[in-house]
Design a protein around this motif. Sequence first.
Motif, short mmCIF file in Angstrom:
data_model
loop_
_atom_site.label_atom_id
_atom_site.label_comp_id
_atom_site.label_asym_id
_atom_site.label_seq_id
_atom_site.Cartn_x
_atom_site.Cartn_y
_atom_site.Cartn_z
N HIS A 126 -9.98 -3.89 1.96
CA HIS A 126 -9.47 -4.07 3.43
C HIS A 126 -8.72 -5.08 3.58
CE1 HIS A 126 -13.23 -6.93 4.25
NE2 HIS A 126 -11.96 -7.85 4.62
N ASN A 158 -7.61 3.68 5.05
CA ASN A 158 -7.80 2.30 4.64
C ASN A 158 -8.51 1.44 5.86
OD1 ASN A 158 -6.13 2.28 2.04
ND2 ASN A 158 -4.58 3.26 3.32
N GLN A 159 -9.22 0.45 5.39
CA GLN A 159 -9.96 -0.09 6.40
C GLN A 159 -9.32 -1.38 6.94
OE1 GLN A 159 -14.15 -0.84 5.07
NE2 GLN A 159 -13.86 0.51 3.32
N MET A 165 0.74 -1.13 0.09
CA MET A 165 0.11 -0.07 -0.06
C MET A 165 0.82 1.22 -0.01
SD MET A 165 -1.41 -0.37 3.80
CE MET A 165 -2.54 1.08 3.88
N LYS A 171 -11.21 7.60 -0.50
CA LYS A 171 -11.25 6.28 -0.48
C LYS A 171 -12.67 6.04 -0.04
CE LYS A 171 -6.33 5.49 0.67
NZ LYS A 171 -5.99 6.81 0.48
N VAL A 193 1.25 5.03 1.13
CA VAL A 193 0.93 5.68 1.99
C VAL A 193 1.44 7.36 2.19
CG1 VAL A 193 0.14 4.32 3.82
CG2 VAL A 193 2.45 5.14 3.71
#
Length: 267
Positions: A214, A261-262, A148, A205, A150
């Motif tokens: 997720h 983000n989940q 991911m 998002k 970030v």
Amino acid sequence: MIKTKRLLLRRVRKEDWKAIQRIWKDETVSPYAQYDNIKELDDLSVTNRIARWGREAEYYNHIFFAVCLQDEIIGYISCNRCVDAYEIGYCFHSKYHGQGYAKESVLGVIAYLLIKIQMEKIFILMVEYLNYSLDGRGKCMKIEHVAMYVNDMEKARDFFVKYLDGKSNDGYHNVKTDFRSYFISFDDGARLEIMNKPDMADDEKALNRTGLIHIAFSVGSKERVDELTHSLSADGFEVVSGPRTTGDGYYESCIIAIEGNQIEITI
């Protein structure tokens, strides 16, 4: 506690780590145990993992039995609850292969699950050399890691280390492109790559969108789901659902964590 003709089965305790480490080290050389799950075998990693197994002794979602021949732990059996059934796995030191100990102990565990816990379904998965789990190149197919992008790498890294027991490497930096990354490793081999580079798109998002939505973390018990969810909420993270039991039988909560983000927390 389960007694068979030759064996005693009891819940794993944190002090069993040395005996189980010996079994895992034997896995690496035994032709009968070619597993695709490479374990960290240093003392600290094994101690921490077996301590978590020991904490499960009060619960029934994940049951770990030490298989004892007289005073020696010769193997272990794991029973993981899957909604309305248990999946059974086992591992024995190669010194005790071919003597019926696995069959004897597994039959004892099955009787325990059926009579004491009154389970109706049990899954037993047999792995023999993993030949049918290999691709044409002789490699085991699995997800190696998830990545991911970030904006704040250190904050993201600290989240996974603090709340989810991740272990971070020292990071990587490509001075030519200014690409940076951390790899966060978790128990059982899962890894997450946290990345950053100049000129990233940072779109909103939405909770319901296409694509990866997720990352789910198993924390071992309903109580731990509740505890971690409460801690995250108290620290200012938004809880968007749960803790609750879903229609398909999962006990879980969902958190808006790093940069929208989940993160799902489940047993």
